[in-house]
Design a protein around this motif. Structure first.
Motif, PDB file in Angstrom:
ATOM      1  N   GLU A   1       0.807  -1.220   0.000  1.00  0.00           N
ATOM      2  CA  GLU A   1       0.000   0.000   0.000  1.00  0.00           C
ATOM      3  C   GLU A   1       0.842   1.272   0.000  1.00  0.00           C
ATOM      4  O   GLU A   1       0.484   2.260  -0.603  1.00  0.00           O
ATOM      5  N   GLN A   2       1.966   1.263   0.702  1.00  0.00           N
ATOM      6  CA  GLN A   2       2.768   2.478   0.828  1.00  0.00           C
ATOM      7  C   GLN A   2       4.165   2.359   0.231  1.00  0.00           C
ATOM      8  O   GLN A   2       4.639   3.263  -0.421  1.00  0.00           O
ATOM      9  N   VAL A   3       4.841   1.263   0.508  1.00  0.00           N
ATOM     10  CA  VAL A   3       6.248   1.110   0.120  1.00  0.00           C
ATOM     11  C   VAL A   3       6.514  -0.320  -0.348  1.00  0.00           C
ATOM     12  O   VAL A   3       5.727  -1.220  -0.090  1.00  0.00           O
ATOM     13  N   PRO A   4       7.637  -0.552  -1.016  1.00  0.00           N
ATOM     14  CA  PRO A   4       7.960  -1.911  -1.456  1.00  0.00           C
ATOM     15  C   PRO A   4       8.166  -2.862  -0.276  1.00  0.00           C
ATOM     16  O   PRO A   4       8.634  -2.468   0.789  1.00  0.00           O
ATOM     17  N   ASP A   5       7.822  -4.098  -0.511  1.00  0.00           N
ATOM     18  CA  ASP A   5       8.082  -5.164   0.445  1.00  0.00           C
ATOM     19  C   ASP A   5       9.604  -5.277   0.625  1.00  0.00           C
ATOM     20  O   ASP A   5      10.347  -5.186  -0.358  1.00  0.00           O
ATOM     21  N   PRO A   6      10.116  -5.442   1.853  1.00  0.00           N
ATOM     22  CA  PRO A   6      11.568  -5.505   2.085  1.00  0.00           C
ATOM     23  C   PRO A   6      12.286  -6.588   1.281  1.00  0.00           C
ATOM     24  O   PRO A   6      13.378  -6.360   0.766  1.00  0.00           O
ATOM     25  N   ARG A   7      11.694  -7.765   1.149  1.00  0.00           N
ATOM     26  CA  ARG A   7      12.341  -8.847   0.374  1.00  0.00           C
ATOM     27  C   ARG A   7      12.427  -8.444  -1.098  1.00  0.00           C
ATOM     28  O   ARG A   7      13.431  -8.693  -1.762  1.00  0.00           O
ATOM     29  N   SER A   8      11.395  -7.796  -1.600  1.00  0.00           N
ATOM     30  CA  SER A   8      11.415  -7.322  -2.980  1.00  0.00           C
ATOM     31  C   SER A   8      12.452  -6.221  -3.163  1.00  0.00           C
ATOM     32  O   SER A   8      13.129  -6.162  -4.192  1.00  0.00           O
ATOM     33  N   ALA A   9      12.579  -5.351  -2.181  1.00  0.00           N
ATOM     34  CA  ALA A   9      13.570  -4.277  -2.243  1.00  0.00           C
ATOM     35  C   ALA A   9      14.988  -4.850  -2.279  1.00  0.00           C
ATOM     36  O   ALA A   9      15.856  -4.329  -2.988  1.00  0.00           O
ATOM     37  N   LEU A  10      15.212  -5.930  -1.531  1.00  0.00           N
ATOM     38  CA  LEU A  10      16.520  -6.591  -1.556  1.00  0.00           C
ATOM     39  C   LEU A  10      16.815  -7.119  -2.954  1.00  0.00           C
ATOM     40  O   LEU A  10      17.920  -6.925  -3.477  1.00  0.00           O
ATOM     41  N   ALA A  11      15.844  -7.770  -3.575  1.00  0.00           N
ATOM     42  CA  ALA A  11      16.034  -8.295  -4.931  1.00  0.00           C
ATOM     43  C   ALA A  11      16.285  -7.153  -5.921  1.00  0.00           C
ATOM     44  O   ALA A  11      17.175  -7.247  -6.768  1.00  0.00           O
ATOM     45  N   LEU A  12      15.525  -6.072  -5.797  1.00  0.00           N
ATOM     46  CA  LEU A  12      15.729  -4.915  -6.676  1.00  0.00           C
ATOM     47  C   LEU A  12      17.130  -4.348  -6.500  1.00  0.00           C
ATOM     48  O   LEU A  12      17.812  -4.035  -7.482  1.00  0.00           O
ATOM     49  N   ALA A  13      17.574  -4.214  -5.275  1.00  0.00           N
ATOM     50  CA  ALA A  13      18.915  -3.681  -5.008  1.00  0.00           C
ATOM     51  C   ALA A  13      19.981  -4.539  -5.681  1.00  0.00           C
ATOM     52  O   ALA A  13      20.934  -4.012  -6.268  1.00  0.00           O
ATOM     53  N   CYS A  14      19.811  -5.837  -5.609  1.00  0.00           N
ATOM     54  CA  CYS A  14      20.790  -6.731  -6.237  1.00  0.00           C
ATOM     55  C   CYS A  14      20.779  -6.598  -7.755  1.00  0.00           C
ATOM     56  O   CYS A  14      21.836  -6.594  -8.389  1.00  0.00           O
ATOM     57  N   VAL A  15      19.593  -6.464  -8.335  1.00  0.00           N
ATOM     58  CA  VAL A  15      19.514  -6.255  -9.786  1.00  0.00           C
ATOM     59  C   VAL A  15      20.213  -4.943 -10.150  1.00  0.00           C
ATOM     60  O   VAL A  15      20.985  -4.882 -11.112  1.00  0.00           O
ATOM     61  N   LEU A  16      19.976  -3.908  -9.379  1.00  0.00           N
ATOM     62  CA  LEU A  16      20.634  -2.624  -9.635  1.00  0.00           C
ATOM     63  C   LEU A  16      22.149  -2.738  -9.508  1.00  0.00           C
ATOM     64  O   LEU A  16      22.899  -2.178 -10.315  1.00  0.00           O
ATOM     65  N   GLN A  17      22.615  -3.464  -8.513  1.00  0.00           N
ATOM     66  CA  GLN A  17      24.056  -3.660  -8.337  1.00  0.00           C
ATOM     67  C   GLN A  17      24.653  -4.392  -9.537  1.00  0.00           C
ATOM     68  O   GLN A  17      25.721  -4.024 -10.021  1.00  0.00           O
ATOM     69  N   LEU A  18      23.955  -5.407 -10.002  1.00  0.00           N
ATOM     70  CA  LEU A  18      24.456  -6.185 -11.134  1.00  0.00           C
ATOM     71  C   LEU A  18      24.472  -5.381 -12.425  1.00  0.00           C
ATOM     72  O   LEU A  18      25.170  -5.744 -13.370  1.00  0.00           O
ATOM     73  N   THR A  19      23.713  -4.286 -12.466  1.00  0.00           N
ATOM     74  CA  THR A  19      23.704  -3.410 -13.649  1.00  0.00           C
ATOM     75  C   THR A  19      24.500  -2.131 -13.393  1.00  0.00           C
ATOM     76  O   THR A  19      24.308  -1.124 -14.078  1.00  0.00           O
ATOM     77  N   ASP A  20      25.378  -2.194 -12.392  1.00  0.00           N
ATOM     78  CA  ASP A  20      26.278  -1.073 -12.060  1.00  0.00           C
ATOM     79  C   ASP A  20      25.544   0.213 -11.685  1.00  0.00           C
ATOM     80  O   ASP A  20      25.952   1.311 -12.047  1.00  0.00           O
ATOM     81  N   THR A  21      24.451   0.079 -10.964  1.00  0.00           N
ATOM     82  CA  THR A  21      23.700   1.226 -10.476  1.00  0.00           C
ATOM     83  C   THR A  21      23.847   1.258  -8.954  1.00  0.00           C
ATOM     84  O   THR A  21      22.921   0.963  -8.204  1.00  0.00           O
ATOM     85  N   ASP A  22      25.064   1.598  -8.508  1.00  0.00           N
ATOM     86  CA  ASP A  22      25.416   1.516  -7.087  1.00  0.00           C
ATOM     87  C   ASP A  22      24.562   2.386  -6.178  1.00  0.00           C
ATOM     88  O   ASP A  22      24.173   1.960  -5.095  1.00  0.00           O
ATOM     89  N   GLU A  23      24.276   3.606  -6.606  1.00  0.00           N
ATOM     90  CA  GLU A  23      23.500   4.513  -5.753  1.00  0.00           C
ATOM     91  C   GLU A  23      22.113   3.958  -5.460  1.00  0.00           C
ATOM     92  O   GLU A  23      21.653   3.955  -4.327  1.00  0.00           O
ATOM     93  N   GLY A  24      21.452   3.495  -6.489  1.00  0.00           N
ATOM     94  CA  GLY A  24      20.123   2.920  -6.313  1.00  0.00           C
ATOM     95  C   GLY A  24      20.167   1.650  -5.479  1.00  0.00           C
ATOM     96  O   GLY A  24      19.308   1.429  -4.621  1.00  0.00           O
ATOM     97  N   ALA A  25      21.171   0.827  -5.723  1.00  0.00           N
ATOM     98  CA  ALA A  25      21.310  -0.412  -4.958  1.00  0.00           C
ATOM     99  C   ALA A  25      21.496  -0.104  -3.479  1.00  0.00           C
ATOM    100  O   ALA A  25      20.836  -0.702  -2.622  1.00  0.00           O
TER     101      ALA A  25
END
Length: 95
Positions: free
Chosen positions: A35-59
């Motif tokens: 309802e308000q923010v991403p689920d923490p487990r989903s945020a972890l997965a997103l951060a890892c995807v961002l890291q793997l695509t060299d998007t350090d700040e977002g990760a």
């Protein structure tokens, strides 16, 4: 921190992110936005995807969010991230 240690931390972080992403079932992230923010487990997965695509700040942002919500793996990712940058004090804090 010697360059070899920073390189090892970066390689470990990449391996951890690859493992987390490849072992996260789609059903685990289908409720990405609650309802308000991403689920923490989903945020972890997103951060890892961002890291793997060299998007350090977002990760880093999403790891901090997930770690603050109790995801221990996110805190460990932050530890490795800061080690890879040679930021020992910050790395120890996340450890």
């Amino acid at each position: 921190m010697p360059d070899a240690e920073a390189s090892e931390a970066a390689a470990d972080l990449r391996a951890l992110c690859e493992t987390l992403v490849s072992h996260t079932q789609a059903a685990e992230v289908d409720d990405f936005v609650t309802e308000q923010v991403p689920d923490p487990r989903s945020a972890l997965a997103l951060a890892c995807v961002l890291q793997l695509t060299d998007t350090d700040e977002g990760a880093r942002f999403w790891w901090q969010y997930a770690a603050g919500a109790g995801q221990a793996a996110a805190a460990y990712c932050l530890y490795l991230h800061h080690l890879a940058l040679g930021e020992d004090v910050t790395a120890r804090w996340w450890h």
